[in-house]
Scaffold this motif. Structure first.
Motif, PDB file in Angstrom:
ATOM      1  N   LEU A 138      26.505  58.784  42.977  1.00 49.59           N
ATOM      2  CA  LEU A 138      26.345  57.337  42.877  1.00 49.59           C
ATOM      3  C   LEU A 138      27.437  56.740  41.986  1.00 49.59           C
ATOM      4  O   LEU A 138      27.642  57.191  40.854  1.00 49.59           O
ATOM      5  CB  LEU A 138      24.968  56.998  42.290  1.00 49.59           C
ATOM      6  N   ASP A 139      28.116  55.727  42.497  1.00 50.29           N
ATOM      7  CA  ASP A 139      29.085  54.997  41.678  1.00 50.29           C
ATOM      8  C   ASP A 139      28.351  54.212  40.603  1.00 50.29           C
ATOM      9  O   ASP A 139      27.268  53.666  40.834  1.00 50.29           O
ATOM     10  CB  ASP A 139      29.912  54.039  42.533  1.00 50.29           C
ATOM     11  N   MET A 140      28.949  54.135  39.410  1.00 53.99           N
ATOM     12  CA  MET A 140      28.342  53.409  38.294  1.00 53.99           C
ATOM     13  C   MET A 140      29.449  52.751  37.482  1.00 53.99           C
ATOM     14  O   MET A 140      30.551  53.278  37.359  1.00 53.99           O
ATOM     15  CB  MET A 140      27.464  54.348  37.446  1.00 53.99           C
ATOM     16  N   GLN A 161      33.729  50.985  32.132  1.00 52.58           N
ATOM     17  CA  GLN A 161      33.223  52.218  32.718  1.00 52.58           C
ATOM     18  C   GLN A 161      33.279  52.110  34.242  1.00 52.58           C
ATOM     19  O   GLN A 161      32.868  51.102  34.823  1.00 52.58           O
ATOM     20  CB  GLN A 161      31.782  52.488  32.280  1.00 52.58           C
ATOM     21  N   ASP A 162      33.797  53.152  34.870  1.00 53.91           N
ATOM     22  CA  ASP A 162      33.935  53.189  36.322  1.00 53.91           C
ATOM     23  C   ASP A 162      33.847  54.656  36.721  1.00 53.91           C
ATOM     24  O   ASP A 162      34.860  55.345  36.816  1.00 53.91           O
ATOM     25  CB  ASP A 162      35.259  52.576  36.745  1.00 53.91           C
ATOM     26  N   GLN A 202      28.796  38.262  23.388  1.00 48.59           N
ATOM     27  CA  GLN A 202      29.457  38.872  24.524  1.00 48.59           C
ATOM     28  C   GLN A 202      28.452  39.145  25.657  1.00 48.59           C
ATOM     29  O   GLN A 202      27.243  39.146  25.440  1.00 48.59           O
ATOM     30  CB  GLN A 202      30.152  40.172  24.112  1.00 48.59           C
ATOM     31  N   THR A 203      28.986  39.376  26.848  1.00 45.99           N
ATOM     32  CA  THR A 203      28.148  39.643  28.016  1.00 45.99           C
ATOM     33  C   THR A 203      28.497  41.000  28.612  1.00 45.99           C
ATOM     34  O   THR A 203      29.666  41.271  28.902  1.00 45.99           O
ATOM     35  CB  THR A 203      28.331  38.556  29.091  1.00 45.99           C
ATOM     36  N   MET A 204      27.488  41.834  28.774  1.00 43.30           N
ATOM     37  CA  MET A 204      27.637  43.103  29.483  1.00 43.30           C
ATOM     38  C   MET A 204      27.050  42.947  30.872  1.00 43.30           C
ATOM     39  O   MET A 204      25.970  42.394  31.041  1.00 43.30           O
ATOM     40  CB  MET A 204      26.881  44.221  28.752  1.00 43.30           C
ATOM     41  N   ARG A 205      27.770  43.438  31.876  1.00 41.33           N
ATOM     42  CA  ARG A 205      27.254  43.556  33.234  1.00 41.33           C
ATOM     43  C   ARG A 205      27.442  45.003  33.653  1.00 41.33           C
ATOM     44  O   ARG A 205      28.506  45.585  33.420  1.00 41.33           O
ATOM     45  CB  ARG A 205      27.981  42.622  34.199  1.00 41.33           C
ATOM     46  N   LEU A 206      26.439  45.579  34.277  1.00 39.70           N
ATOM     47  CA  LEU A 206      26.501  46.986  34.642  1.00 39.70           C
ATOM     48  C   LEU A 206      25.650  47.234  35.867  1.00 39.70           C
ATOM     49  O   LEU A 206      24.724  46.467  36.170  1.00 39.70           O
ATOM     50  CB  LEU A 206      26.040  47.874  33.487  1.00 39.70           C
ATOM     51  N   GLY A 207      25.946  48.302  36.576  1.00 40.79           N
ATOM     52  CA  GLY A 207      25.167  48.619  37.757  1.00 40.79           C
ATOM     53  C   GLY A 207      25.426  50.018  38.250  1.00 40.79           C
ATOM     54  O   GLY A 207      26.382  50.687  37.843  1.00 40.79           O
ATOM     55  N   ILE A 208      24.544  50.466  39.140  1.00 44.23           N
ATOM     56  CA  ILE A 208      24.665  51.761  39.794  1.00 44.23           C
ATOM     57  C   ILE A 208      24.425  51.547  41.277  1.00 44.23           C
ATOM     58  O   ILE A 208      23.505  50.808  41.669  1.00 44.23           O
ATOM     59  CB  ILE A 208      23.668  52.780  39.217  1.00 44.23           C
ATOM     60  N   GLU A 209      25.231  52.182  42.089  1.00 44.13           N
ATOM     61  CA  GLU A 209      25.138  52.070  43.533  1.00 44.13           C
ATOM     62  C   GLU A 209      23.707  52.304  44.021  1.00 44.13           C
ATOM     63  O   GLU A 209      23.099  53.331  43.726  1.00 44.13           O
ATOM     64  CB  GLU A 209      26.075  53.106  44.155  1.00 44.13           C
ATOM     65  N   GLY A 210      23.149  51.318  44.710  1.00 49.38           N
ATOM     66  CA  GLY A 210      21.818  51.422  45.276  1.00 49.38           C
ATOM     67  C   GLY A 210      20.681  51.108  44.325  1.00 49.38           C
ATOM     68  O   GLY A 210      19.529  51.017  44.747  1.00 49.38           O
ATOM     69  N   LEU A 211      20.992  50.937  43.031  1.00 50.13           N
ATOM     70  CA  LEU A 211      19.940  50.750  42.029  1.00 50.13           C
ATOM     71  C   LEU A 211      19.955  49.367  41.397  1.00 50.13           C
ATOM     72  O   LEU A 211      19.096  49.066  40.560  1.00 50.13           O
ATOM     73  CB  LEU A 211      20.060  51.806  40.922  1.00 50.13           C
ATOM     74  N   GLY A 212      20.904  48.518  41.768  1.00 49.95           N
ATOM     75  CA  GLY A 212      20.927  47.167  41.236  1.00 49.95           C
ATOM     76  C   GLY A 212      21.811  47.007  40.017  1.00 49.95           C
ATOM     77  O   GLY A 212      22.518  47.934  39.600  1.00 49.95           O
ATOM     78  N   GLU A 213      21.765  45.817  39.442  1.00 46.33           N
ATOM     79  CA  GLU A 213      22.632  45.441  38.334  1.00 46.33           C
ATOM     80  C   GLU A 213      21.837  44.841  37.179  1.00 46.33           C
ATOM     81  O   GLU A 213      20.762  44.279  37.375  1.00 46.33           O
ATOM     82  CB  GLU A 213      23.682  44.421  38.796  1.00 46.33           C
ATOM     83  N   GLN A 214      22.395  44.958  35.996  1.00 51.54           N
ATOM     84  CA  GLN A 214      21.864  44.329  34.790  1.00 51.54           C
ATOM     85  C   GLN A 214      22.918  43.382  34.223  1.00 51.54           C
ATOM     86  O   GLN A 214      24.117  43.536  34.471  1.00 51.54           O
ATOM     87  CB  GLN A 214      21.543  45.374  33.717  1.00 51.54           C
ATOM     88  N   GLU A 240      26.563  52.096  27.223  1.00 52.94           N
ATOM     89  CA  GLU A 240      26.589  53.292  28.057  1.00 52.94           C
ATOM     90  C   GLU A 240      25.755  53.039  29.308  1.00 52.94           C
ATOM     91  O   GLU A 240      24.529  52.990  29.228  1.00 52.94           O
ATOM     92  CB  GLU A 240      26.008  54.519  27.334  1.00 52.94           C
ATOM     93  N   VAL A 241      26.393  52.897  30.456  1.00 50.26           N
ATOM     94  CA  VAL A 241      25.636  52.813  31.706  1.00 50.26           C
ATOM     95  C   VAL A 241      25.140  54.210  32.054  1.00 50.26           C
ATOM     96  O   VAL A 241      25.891  55.183  31.984  1.00 50.26           O
ATOM     97  CB  VAL A 241      26.480  52.213  32.846  1.00 50.26           C
ATOM     98  N   GLU A 242      23.861  54.321  32.410  1.00 53.96           N
ATOM     99  CA  GLU A 242      23.280  55.627  32.692  1.00 53.96           C
ATOM    100  C   GLU A 242      22.298  55.553  33.856  1.00 53.96           C
ATOM    101  O   GLU A 242      21.648  54.525  34.086  1.00 53.96           O
ATOM    102  CB  GLU A 242      22.560  56.186  31.456  1.00 53.96           C
TER     103      GLU A 242
END
Length: 280
Positions: A197-199, A209-210, A261-273, A124-126
């Protein structure tokens, strides 16, 4: 500013990201990104420093959780109308509040452990809200003045533990490594509208998730005021504000994480994990 913490687990130092994308060591200015360092006065003092005068941190250094000494890790469930719809749940008449234990907190790129006996570990990206100024019975009109900034949270969830094992959601939410924070804490002055913010989140390169924080049911100012009715909020507390649609439990058929497995996630302006899963 983009504040962060770097170094080996348990030995992290405070830092910031400069305009060139380089990490600078803040140890000479603050002890940690925590507590009293998060109020407006302290943040203004940090902002006056010349980043070029601070030691540069070697590229590739591990990033730790972007905030330390978190007293409470508070989460809001079913807080996106489109996520509630995908789960078949109604939008709750008041915010659904649960906790992640602080032992769940890890760095933004640390491995995520799939718990023993888990069959339904999910993602869950939050949008995370970090409290900078404490308070009780906060007025909604003043609530944003209590916010130090924002960060990316991956609210890892074990759905069977959460929903099928009786009792509260908490035991499916707070397993070790279920709370990656960061890569950085972005101070609130850098985010003009946190409700737009896009996430996104990918698993092994597939976009699941988009979404956008505009579909949040209970917005940040309301949540800060609401939570402060039931508990004092303190500097360094983290509020994870809910997730947009696209979780594994919402797929048809359902999809859950497996080791490797690999998860990549991010939020506009807040960076990525980016996290790799492994078996506990």
């Amino acid at each position: 500013m983009k504040l962060l913490r770097f170094g080996p687990q348990g030995q992290e130092k405070p830092g910031l990201l400069d305009a060139d994308g380089k990490i600078r060591d803040l140890s000479s200015l603050i002890k940690d990104v925590a507590g009293e360092s998060l109020d407006d006065t302290a943040l203004a003092s940090i902002a006056q420093a010349d980043p070029q005068s601070l030691p540069e941190v070697p590229e590739g250094t591990r990033l730790g959780p972007c905030v330390s000494q978190v007293g409470k890790f508070i989460c809001i469930g079913l807080n996106y109308s489109d996520h509630a719809a995908e789960t078949g749940a109604e939008v709750p008449p008041e915010p659904v509040v649960f906790n992640k234990w602080t032992s769940a907190i890890c760095g933004p790129n640390d491995d995520v452990e799939i718990p023993r006996d888990s069959r339904k570990t999910d993602w869950e990206v939050e949008l995370g809200v970090v409290i900078g100024k404490g308070g009780r019975y906060i007025d909604e009109a003043d609530a944003m003045h209590h916010v130090a900034g924002y960060c990316v949270v991956n609210d890892i969830s074990e759905r069977e533990f959460q929903l099928e094992r009786s009792g509260s959601w908490d035991k499916g939410k707070g397993c070790d490594t279920f709370g990656p924070l960061g890569p950085w804490l972005v101070t609130r002055d850098e985010i003009a509208d946190p409700q737009s913010l896009d996430m996104w989140l990918d698993v092994d390169g597939k976009r699941y998730q988009d979404g956008n924080s505009r579909t949040m049911v209970y917005q940040i100012s309301y949540l800060v005021a609401y939570l402060s009715r039931f508990m004092s909020l303190q500097p360094g507390d983290v509020i994870s504000t809910g997730t947009p649609p696209g979780v594994g439990a919402g797929q048809k058929p359902q999809v859950f994480l497996k080791s490797g497995q690999t998860m990549r996630l991010g939020i506009e302006g807040l960076g990525e994990q980016s996290q790799r899963t492994k078996q506990a």
